[in-house]
Design a protein around this motif. Structure first.
Motif, mmCIF file in Angstrom:
data_model
loop_
_atom_site.group_PDB
_atom_site.id
_atom_site.type_symbol
_atom_site.label_atom_id
_atom_site.label_comp_id
_atom_site.label_asym_id
_atom_site.label_seq_id
_atom_site.Cartn_x
_atom_site.Cartn_y
_atom_site.Cartn_z
ATOM 1 N N LYS A 375 0.834 -1.213 0.000
ATOM 2 C CA LYS A 375 0.000 0.000 0.000
ATOM 3 C C LYS A 375 0.865 1.259 0.000
ATOM 4 O O LYS A 375 0.720 2.149 0.848
ATOM 5 C CB LYS A 375 -0.940 0.025 1.209
ATOM 6 N N ASP A 376 1.819 1.322 -0.937
ATOM 7 C CA ASP A 376 2.650 2.501 -1.181
ATOM 8 C C ASP A 376 3.609 2.834 -0.053
ATOM 9 O O ASP A 376 4.111 3.943 0.031
ATOM 10 C CB ASP A 376 1.797 3.737 -1.531
ATOM 11 N N GLU A 377 3.879 1.867 0.837
ATOM 12 C CA GLU A 377 4.926 2.080 1.842
ATOM 13 C C GLU A 377 6.279 1.792 1.196
ATOM 14 O O GLU A 377 6.435 0.810 0.479
ATOM 15 C CB GLU A 377 4.693 1.136 3.032
ATOM 16 N N GLN A 378 7.277 2.694 1.426
ATOM 17 C CA GLN A 378 8.579 2.496 0.789
ATOM 18 C C GLN A 378 9.717 2.351 1.795
ATOM 19 O O GLN A 378 10.860 2.171 1.408
ATOM 20 C CB GLN A 378 8.888 3.672 -0.156
ATOM 21 N N ASP A 379 9.403 2.458 3.071
ATOM 22 C CA ASP A 379 10.438 2.383 4.096
ATOM 23 C C ASP A 379 10.802 0.922 4.340
ATOM 24 O O ASP A 379 9.968 0.138 4.811
ATOM 25 C CB ASP A 379 9.914 3.037 5.386
ATOM 26 N N MET A 380 12.070 0.559 4.050
ATOM 27 C CA MET A 380 12.482 -0.846 4.155
ATOM 28 C C MET A 380 12.369 -1.377 5.579
ATOM 29 O O MET A 380 12.195 -2.572 5.791
ATOM 30 C CB MET A 380 13.928 -1.004 3.687
ATOM 31 N N ARG A 381 12.503 -0.472 6.566
ATOM 32 C CA ARG A 381 12.451 -0.930 7.953
ATOM 33 C C ARG A 381 11.072 -1.455 8.299
ATOM 34 O O ARG A 381 10.880 -2.149 9.291
ATOM 35 C CB ARG A 381 12.815 0.225 8.891
ATOM 36 N N LYS A 382 10.069 -1.090 7.474
ATOM 37 C CA LYS A 382 8.707 -1.547 7.753
ATOM 38 C C LYS A 382 8.320 -2.765 6.928
ATOM 39 O O LYS A 382 7.163 -3.155 6.912
ATOM 40 C CB LYS A 382 7.727 -0.405 7.475
#
Lengths: 645, 109
Positions: A375-382
């Motif tokens: 859903k458009d999340e780009q943070d690798m930590r997540k």
């Protein structure tokens, strides 16, 4: 049309198909069913691909002049397309990889409404058209037109989600940076025109190299011409380099590329990884007769590339946004290409361009699968633990990463190693050895940040912040292009194993017909050192698995890298803030009091004068008659007095 | 000043010119002081006729027919002017609530 031979027609069709696609979609696309957009958008690109393949199979090698566009005295601009091995090579990359990515977009952009969906494919077709015009152009004017048009389509696509403020700002930044490059290109063309009285490639190259046609394209060795015009050639080469640096996001005009990741992921894959940003490499290769003569500018190309490669790779270590890591790695890889063409190993640079198009497009599209599912999340930590949920995507991403690191047998090894080997073994050039050192260090760092990216996203336990518990598998239309690119990134290297000193070298044989051939081979020591570098890079890739937290031990270094060597801050202080101040001053102290003041005072004065004069206009008929009669009486009296005197 | 022979009797030309001047002044005063647009039109006709009279007088005195021809033309123009003027007046008073010429003073500054 009898005046067009069939190859000539097909060369023109390469441009006309994407142009027609863009026009149709721009005019009617959003009113017609979505199925129509799905067919026309990628269809136009594939049609252009077929035309390029046709030209390739017919071994077309010609400079087709269609008509004279501008003629004014000695200034003449024809519309001509230069179809040779170099432009066909670029055409294959653009339409082939472009076709795969545009097809992938059919699935990636499915959540957009119909109007935006058609708008996206319109922009994509415009981009393909501009990029093809850039590489097929046979003169500087159309080269600049294509050059500026890819900047425009990049701007449109970065700002595709124009409701997002950050996207609009990023698009504007990219456009401004690109225009700096355009200005360099235009000035360089001016210099060349003043010197050689021609804007066509053939005319200029003939003047620069002093070779008779048709050898001017490859040069007539061993005599490298350095006449009294060498200063002008150096100047032109440096100005063209400004254009190449801006378009290819090299230091110091690189700051727009990471921000350009605001665009949709297929855009990042196509424009900001596979094709447009490599235009600078193409430019240097195309202008090789100039750079062969302009030795200082040629050296500057190599140094720019090596420095960018190293700095971008170090910044990539600390990025947490998956697309930003890929953006910095793109800068770094293009740095390798600049290093190669700067050393005179043109075909090695172009081979890395091809291989980079494969594995970086693969990485971006696989990352797109993840982002789409998250859903458009780009943070690798997540992310974390996606190996279990998205197995095919994880594997393809791993293939791309290993190719990026340059592990045998993936395509990245052969292309990167050919560049490093060329630098290591270049005879009689100790500076090249330093550049090799920078490149080798970069290769090792590449192993580290690629490993960090892969392990962080796909391995371990799912992050508690993961936006989606069970990510959905990508659609078939998205997975097929990724699969094709994964195959290409795996086996593509076997078309040219020159880096190991054995086997075929198809790309170099193909391109050396039109660019200056690399006149030395990699020595055995180079191969050994190259394999050692690869092992070291792969080791760091593995080591990154167990390393966390990543860089707490050197807080100053982390801060330096997280601020990207403070380039944005410096530009902000040196250019943006003073400009803001000047603009504010002009608004506050010039615009308002002086310009507005004059306008307003003119109005006030006119109104006051009108109020005074309007007393005379009573509106009563008899007043006017009285004035008229009075005037007539006075005129009569004057006449009578004059007649009597 | 020479005499003019009219119908057997002899008159000084200044009589005719004096009459023209009187008629012209009467017309001018009429235009200036009257408010009824119809009367103003009639006054303008009076001024035109005074001018015609002066033209004919000078023509006769100078034995030159141009003045008489010009008087004929000026009558034609006067007729045309009366037609147009009356048409405009009729239209104004049909479409607008105006009693006299002073009510038509919207163009005041």
């Amino acid at each position: 049309m009898s005046w067009l031979t069939s190859s000539q027609t097909i060369a023109l069709l390469v441009l006309l198909f994407p142009a027609a696609g863009a026009l149709v979609l721009a005019g009617r696309g959003w009113r017609l069913p979505r199925k129509f957009t799905v067919i026309v958008g990628p269809g136009a690109v594939w049609a252009a691909f077929i035309c390029v393949v046709n030209l390739l199979l017919n071994r077309v090698n010609a400079d087709f002049t269609y008509w004279t566009w501008i003629k004014s005295g000695s200034f003449e601009v024809p519309f001509n397309l230069l179809i040779d091995n170099l432009s066909l090579f670029m055409g294959l990359v653009i339409t082939g990889v472009g076709g795969l990515i545009v097809t992938y977009s059919v699935g990636y952009m499915e959540h957009e409404d119909d109007a935006s969906y058609a708008r996206f494919f319109t922009y994509m077709d415009i981009f393909i058209l501009s990029m093809l015009l850039l590489v097929l152009a046979g003169n500087f004017v159309f080269l600049i037109i294509g050059w500026a048009l890819v900047g425009l389509s990049s701007y449109l696509l970065i700002g595709f989600w124009y409701q997002r403020h950050s996207a609009v700002v990023a698009a504007r930044k990219a456009f401004v940076m690109n225009v700096i490059g355009d200005v360099g290109m235009i000035l360089g063309t001016f210099v060349l025109f003043v010197q050689y009285k021609s804007v066509t490639f053939s005319g200029v190259f003939q003047g620069v190299s002093g070779c008779p046609p048709p050898q001017f394209l490859v040069g007539c060795f061993p005599s490298v011409h350095r006449g009294p015009d060498s200063l002008a050639v150096e100047l032109a080469a440096f100005l063209l380099l400004v254009g190449a640096v801006a378009k290819s996001a090299q230091l110091p005009l690189h700051t727009w590329l990471p921000d350009a990741m605001e665009g949709p992921t297929p855009v990042s894959a196509l424009i900001h990884a596979a094709t447009m940003v490599t235009a600078g490499v193409y430019l240097v290769a195309r202008m090789h007769p100039i750079y062969d003569v302009a030795t200082y500018a040629h050296g500057a190309v190599a140094i720019t590339g090596a420095v960018t490669a190293l700095l971008a790779a170090t910044i990539a270590i600390v990025q947490v946004d998956i697309k930003r890591v890929l953006a910095y790695s793109t800068m770094s890889q293009i740095g390798y290409m600049f290093l190669a063409v700067g050393l005179g190993a043109y075909s090695a640079g172009m081979f890395h361009l091809l291989s980079h198009a494969f594995f970086k497009a693969l990485l971006f599209l696989a990352a797109g699968n993840v982002i789409h599912a998250m859903k458009d999340e780009q943070d690798m930590r997540k992310f974390g633990g996606l190996w279990n949920d998205m197995r095919p995507t994880s594997i393809t991403f791993l293939i791309g990463s290993l190719s990026l690191v340059g592990v045998i047998p993936f395509v990245g090894f052969f292309s990167k190693e050919q560049i490093l080997g060329a630098a290591f073994s270049k005879p009689g050039d100790s500076a090249a050895l330093i550049l090799w050192g920078v490149g080798a260090l970069t290769a090792v760092i590449t192993g580290f940040y690629s490993g960090r990216m892969w392990w962080l996203s796909f391995w371990g336990k799912p992050s508690p912040d993961r936006p989606v518990e069970h990510p959905h598998a990508p659609r078939l239309v998205m997975m097929v292009p990724v699969g094709i690119l994964a195959v290409l990134a795996t086996v593509g290297g076997f078309i040219q194993t020159r880096a190991l000193g054995v086997g075929p070298s198809i790309v170099s044989d193909f391109l050396d017909k039109v660019v200056t051939p690399q006149r030395w081979e990699e020595n055995g020591a180079g191969i050994g050192v190259g394999i050692a570098t690869m092992v070291l890079g792969a080791g760091l890739f593995w080591w990154a698995r167990s390393l966390r937290p990543w860089s707490a031990r050197f807080p100053w270094a982390q801060r330096l890298l997280e601020h990207k060597y403070y380039f944005d801050e410096i530009y902000d202080t040196v250019f943006v803030r003073p400009m803001d101040w000047v603009a504010g001053f002009a608004l506050r102290d010039v615009e308002k009091p002086v310009i507005d003041g004059v306008v307003v005072d003119t109005g006030v004065l006119t109104r006051a004068g009108a109020a005074g004069l309007s007393v005379t206009q009573s509106g009563y008929f008899r007043n006017y008659v009285l004035v008229f009669v009075g005037g007539a009486v006075i005129a009569a009296v004057i006449l009578i007095v004059k007649a009597n005197s | 000043m020479s005499n003019l022979v009219i119908g057997g009797s002899t008159l000084d030309a200044s009589w005719f010119l004096g009459l023209a001047a009187i008629l012209f002044v009467l017309g001018t005063v009429g235009v200036l002081v009257r408010r009824n647009p119809l009367v103003i039109l009639i006054s303008i006709e009076l001024m035109l006729n005074a001018a015609n009279l002066a033209l004919v007088t000078f023509s006769r005195q100078l034995q030159n027919y141009e003045g008489q021809l010009f008087a004929l033309m000026s009558m034609t123009v006067a007729a045309a002017e009366a037609v147009v003027g009356l048409a405009i007046l009729v239209d104004i008073f049909r479409t607008r609530d105006a009693e006299d010429i002073d009510d038509l003073s919207e163009l005041k500054g």
